[in-house]
Design an enzyme around this catalytic site. Structure first.
Site, PDB file in Angstrom:
ATOM      1  N   LYS A 192       0.845  -1.203   0.000  1.00 32.47           N
ATOM      2  CA  LYS A 192       0.000   0.000   0.000  1.00 32.47           C
ATOM      3  C   LYS A 192       0.878   1.249   0.000  1.00 32.47           C
ATOM      4  O   LYS A 192       1.556   1.545   0.978  1.00 32.47           O
ATOM      5  CB  LYS A 192      -0.904   0.046   1.225  1.00 32.47           C
ATOM      6  CG  LYS A 192      -1.882   1.232   1.135  1.00 32.47           C
ATOM      7  CD  LYS A 192      -2.567   1.557   2.443  1.00 32.47           C
ATOM      8  CE  LYS A 192      -1.803   2.547   3.292  1.00 32.47           C
ATOM      9  NZ  LYS A 192      -1.698   3.922   2.733  1.00 32.47           N
TER      10      LYS A 192
ATOM     11  N   GLU B 129       4.606   7.408  15.386  1.00 30.91           N
ATOM     12  CA  GLU B 129       3.263   7.322  15.946  1.00 30.91           C
ATOM     13  C   GLU B 129       2.497   6.119  15.350  1.00 30.91           C
ATOM     14  O   GLU B 129       1.964   5.279  16.077  1.00 30.91           O
ATOM     15  CB  GLU B 129       2.558   8.636  15.597  1.00 30.91           C
ATOM     16  CG  GLU B 129       1.243   8.858  16.268  1.00 30.91           C
ATOM     17  CD  GLU B 129       0.518  10.043  15.613  1.00 30.91           C
ATOM     18  OE1 GLU B 129       1.180  10.848  14.914  1.00 30.91           O
ATOM     19  OE2 GLU B 129      -0.695  10.141  15.801  1.00 30.91           O
TER      20      GLU B 129
ATOM     21  N   GLY C 228       3.842   3.682  13.693  1.00 35.07           N
ATOM     22  CA  GLY C 228       4.651   2.489  13.996  1.00 35.07           C
ATOM     23  C   GLY C 228       4.252   1.861  15.312  1.00 35.07           C
ATOM     24  O   GLY C 228       4.133   0.634  15.439  1.00 35.07           O
TER      25      GLY C 228
ATOM     26  N   GLU D 117      10.514   0.962  10.100  1.00 37.81           N
ATOM     27  CA  GLU D 117      11.525   2.001   9.851  1.00 37.81           C
ATOM     28  C   GLU D 117      10.809   3.314  10.057  1.00 37.81           C
ATOM     29  O   GLU D 117       9.951   3.692   9.266  1.00 37.81           O
ATOM     30  CB  GLU D 117      12.098   1.842   8.442  1.00 37.81           C
ATOM     31  CG  GLU D 117      13.445   2.512   8.274  1.00 37.81           C
ATOM     32  CD  GLU D 117      13.309   3.910   7.695  1.00 37.81           C
ATOM     33  OE1 GLU D 117      13.146   4.848   8.514  1.00 37.81           O
ATOM     34  OE2 GLU D 117      13.349   4.058   6.480  1.00 37.81           O
TER      35      GLU D 117
ATOM     36  N   CYS E 192      13.622  10.571   6.614  1.00 33.63           N
ATOM     37  CA  CYS E 192      13.627  10.112   8.005  1.00 33.63           C
ATOM     38  C   CYS E 192      15.021  10.194   8.615  1.00 33.63           C
ATOM     39  O   CYS E 192      15.170  10.361   9.810  1.00 33.63           O
ATOM     40  CB  CYS E 192      13.063   8.702   8.101  1.00 33.63           C
ATOM     41  SG  CYS E 192      13.645   7.644   6.797  1.00 33.63           S
TER      42      CYS E 192
ATOM     43  N   GLU F  69      10.696  15.427  15.496  1.00 36.55           N
ATOM     44  CA  GLU F  69      10.926  15.363  14.055  1.00 36.55           C
ATOM     45  C   GLU F  69      10.007  16.345  13.331  1.00 36.55           C
ATOM     46  O   GLU F  69       8.793  16.301  13.485  1.00 36.55           O
ATOM     47  CB  GLU F  69      10.648  13.943  13.559  1.00 36.55           C
ATOM     48  CG  GLU F  69      10.988  13.753  12.094  1.00 36.55           C
ATOM     49  CD  GLU F  69      10.789  12.319  11.629  1.00 36.55           C
ATOM     50  OE1 GLU F  69       9.795  11.691  12.024  1.00 36.55           O
ATOM     51  OE2 GLU F  69      11.634  11.846  10.847  1.00 36.55           O
TER      52      GLU F  69
END
Lengths: 303, 508
Positions: free
Chosen positions: B204, B259, B261, B278, B312, B409
């Site tokens: 997806k 979040e 994850g 990741e 990231c 982040e």
């Protein structure tokens, strides 16, 4: 001369990461220069050329023809600028000066036992004074690379300062001969020495040693000029020389000047190309952009 | 000719300024859109066929540089996910699992070659849909994506040699959810190792950037991959949740926010599903006083402004040793003036559009936070286009370790700049974060590099460079940056069962 309190310890010149510098230089070549920015850029390039003849077989006749070319790059195309200067051996300064009279084109003379620089200092000073007395507006000296490699930085510094003094009103270009210095750390260090000793321009090469000018080496020197400017407020010019024969390459250099030093250096007062065959390639490109067709090389004079 | 040069007095460097607003400018150099074909509507790619969604719903994907609609995309609901997983299961059991490994490899090589052939079209679509500069999609995203397929194609028939003394077996069906920052590249990171190890896939893509994954589906169809081996379904968070919760999935691979994850980790807990995550990062990029400063500045720029900072592993926390802080900051200020912000399709653009309105709001929120926290803001003087989502390259000076802009982040072109004095201090500060994905160290001293890399708790530490990737090199995080590795030999492991082989000689 720089205030002596400001002269740094040249062994502490900034270190250069070669891989990083080469990557950065490559990035400039990714700029896409098209249409009017190409034409404007190419005209700027023409106006920055030091049209050069530095051969053992140079004669007055050859120098006169070169000077005519400098003033009349391609009369079939109106509105072209002239080159910035004609660069010759000291013996031909007088001839060039006379031929270029009233044109605004400068006469540059190599000196200091060009290209090897292996001569006693008093000989170098005499040669410099001779060139200036003959009418040279600019002097292109070579540094003593052997002494530099031997770590005798004070010797190299003092020699440049002495030549600068001998130049009087003439502007001094200091040739580092980067192809003989090889490492980027040393090129940066030699740039710093030359600028603090009084160079008006720093120049990559004589054209007699390979590799001559490259984009990464010129980048290192432009960054040295930028740091020097911020330290002292004094502008120093840059002249890559040798090996730049294509318009596209010249535009890459221009991109680099634009993005490292900016507007203040995008003029032939502060940036030059030392080249002999570049002019014709630029003329061919300008003709192509103007007329839409490439013309044969035979349409462009070979001086 | 010239007036006599007087003694030059030392000047404060802040009184001098270079002007990059030059009279010689670059004319627009846009890449032509004509070589890219985008369908007005895309259905779901299930069992090798384009299938209308059970949900009956479609959503729009837009060009973030001008907010124009590019295409309508099917929204997969739980029933669609069910269909896709069933197709993947069927393909796995009936065909893919039994196929000789060498043949699997051939399919993957074919995908890689076709990606190269269509690289121009893929690059244009990637820039249109995601806002990234064409220079990056053309020179980085697409070639790197193809390289991943090439690399893992090579492993397909050599798995027995990858893990000596172990026996390898595929897992089954992998559910893969990827983010919007490197749409095609992330699809490659996920699909290539899964196929090489003999698994089938339901992937997806992110809802704001589905187009290149759907182009990949077209390419996979053209490559004649057996139906159901790769299924690509589109949708937002709910589609992803349905995929994660599907009982017939053997493995979940997720790249995205910390979040989400955490939500996935909770959903997968207590099941048999293998999981790799990741997630986010807040990487420290550390400049020592002996560093090659001009190259370090390039590394800082590349670290935070690559892909608009939507990376990231972006070097979003800059630590500069105090003795060179002013010099480095001056160089950075000059450098951001030369960054060209604008049309992602222009070949000269350095910084493109922010991926979505939502992300732009997040970035603005953090810029406001930084100002409220008392940090000094410095932005490039560039002009932004009036339509679309844009953010100027932004530096925050005088940031404290306890500032939120140094801890959280931002995922945008915003750099928090901090200073330090000693090696130990900066190691401690760099590790003082819940994240641990990447870091950068800039110094001329080899021994310092090794000392730093040993003590930094980050999955990747770059020395005198930043944001360098290669399919052979494993990538992944510590702590809340996730677990599991993608890329390299390590990237095979999350898609395999490894069991011990007991050599004859040791048997009694």
């Amino acid at each position: 001369m720089i205030n002596s309190n400001l002269i740094p310890d040249f062994t502490l010149s900034p270190r250069i990461d070669q891989t990083g510098a080469e990557e950065r230089a490559l990035r400039f070549t990714r700029r896409s220069i098209k249409k009017e920015s190409k034409i404007n850029g190419l005209k700027l390039v023409l106006n920055m050329i030091d049209l050069t003849t530095l051969e053992g077989k140079d004669t007055e006749g050859k120098v006169k023809q070169l000077c005519y070319k400098a003033m009349h790059l391609h009369d079939a195309l109106p509105g072209l600028p002239t080159v910035a200067a004609v660069c010759v051996y000291p013996l031909f300064v007088k001839t060039a000066k006379k031929a270029l009279e009233g044109s605004g084109i400068k006469v540059a003379s190599v000196a200091t036992a060009f290209p090897g620089g292996q001569a006693p200092r008093d000989v170098k000073i005499r040669e410099t004074k001779f060139a200036v007395n003959e009418g040279a507006d600019e002097v292109d000296m070579v540094i003593s690379r052997g002494r530099f490699h031997a770590g005798e930085y004070n010797y190299v510094f003092d020699e440049i300062a002495a030549v600068k003094e001998a130049c009087g009103p003439a502007r001094l270009k200091v040739i580092l001969e980067t192809g003989e210095l090889v490492s980027f750390d040393k090129i940066r260090r030699a740039s710093d020495i030359a600028m603090y000793a009084g160079a008006d321009f720093i120049k990559t090469s004589t054209g007699k040693i390979q590799p001559a000018a490259t984009l990464p080496v010129t980048l290192i020197m432009l960054e040295a000029i930028r740091d020097f400017y911020y330290k002292t407020g004094k502008k120093v010019g840059m002249k890559p020389a040798g090996g730049i024969s294509k318009s596209k390459t010249a535009l890459h250099y221009l991109v680099m000047v634009k993005e490292v030093l900016g507007e203040g250096w995008l003029t032939n007062e502060w940036f030059r190309f030392g080249a002999s065959s570049l002019a014709n390639d630029v003329l061919m490109q300008i003709a192509k952009e103007t007329t839409g067709i490439y013309q044969a090389a035979n349409y462009f004079s070979i001086d | 000719m010239k007036k006599k040069q007087k003694n030059i007095l030392p000047r404060k460097s802040n009184t001098l300024k270079l002007s990059f607003d030059t009279s010689w400018t670059y004319a627009p150099a846009p890449e032509s859109r004509t070589s890219a074909t985008i369908q007005p509507r895309y259905d779901l790619f299930i069992n090798g066929k384009w299938t209308k969604p059970e949900s009956g719903k479609y959503f729009e994907t837009i060009n973030p540089a001008n907010e124009e609609t590019l295409s309508e995309i099917a929204e997969a609901n739980a029933a669609d996910v069910n269909k896709a997983v069933a197709a993947a299961r069927n393909a796995y059991e009936k065909y893919w699992k039994k196929l000789p490994a060498k043949e699997r490899g051939k399919y993957i090589f074919r995908i890689a070659r076709m990606m190269q052939e269509k690289s121009r079209e893929l690059a244009i679509i990637e820039s249109l849909d995601g806002g990234k500069p064409i220079r990056e999609s053309r020179d980085f995203d697409i070639p790197e994506a193809a390289n991943h397929f090439f690399y893992y194609a090579g492993w397909a028939d050599k798995l027995d040699y990858a893990f000596p003394g172990k026996k390898t077996a595929s897992l089954g069906v992998a559910g893969q959810i990827i983010p919007w920052n490197f749409p095609l590249l992330m699809a490659a990171w996920k699909i290539a190792p899964a196929l090489a190890t003999g698994n089938t896939v339901v992937l997806k893509p992110a809802e704001t950037t589905p187009l290149t994954a759907l182009k990949l589906a077209e390419l996979i169809q053209e490559a004649d991959l057996p139906p159901g081996v790769v299924n690509i379904i589109t949708g937002a968070g709910e589609t992803g949740a349905a995929l994660v919760q599907h009982p017939d999935i053997n493995k979940i691979a997720f790249t995205g926010s910390t979040e989400v994850g955490k939500m996935i980790l909770r959903a997968v807990a207590g099941t048999n599903k293998k999981l790799t995550l990741e997630l986010g990062g807040k990487a420290a990029n550390i400049i020592f006083e002996d560093a090659p400063l001009d190259q370090a500045v390039e590394g800082i720029i590349n670290g935070i402004f690559f892909n608009q900072g939507h990376v990231c592993c972006a070097g979003s926390r800059l630590y500069i040793q105090e003795s060179v802080a002013n010099t480095v900051i001056r160089k950075l200020k000059d450098r951001i003036e030369t960054l060209i912000v604008g049309d992602p399709l222009d070949k000269n653009t350095d910084i493109g559009a922010i991926n979505s309105k939502k992300q732009l709001e997040t970035i603005h929120y953090y810029i406001k936070t930084g100002i409220q926290e008392g940090a000094e803001i410095y932005e490039s003087s560039c002009r932004l286009p009036s339509k679309g989502f844009w953010c100027k390259p932004t530096l925050f000076l005088n940031v404290a370790q306890s500032s939120r802009i140094a801890q959280e982040e931002i995922f945008g072109p915003v750099l928090a700049i901090l200073t330090f004095r000693t090696d130990d201090e900066v190691i401690e500060k760099a590790n003082n974060t819940p994240y641990g994905l990447s870091a950068g160290v800039w110094t001329d001293k080899g021994s310092r590099i090794f000392n730093m890399t040993r003590k930094m708790r980050a999955g990747v530490v770059w020395a005198n460079t930043y944001n360098k990737f290669d399919p052979t090199s494993p990538f992944g995080g510590y702590k809340e940056s996730g677990f599991g590795r993608e890329g390299g030999l390590h990237g095979l492991m999350p898609y395999l069962h490894l069991s011990n082989l007991i050599p004859n000689s040791t048997r009694k």
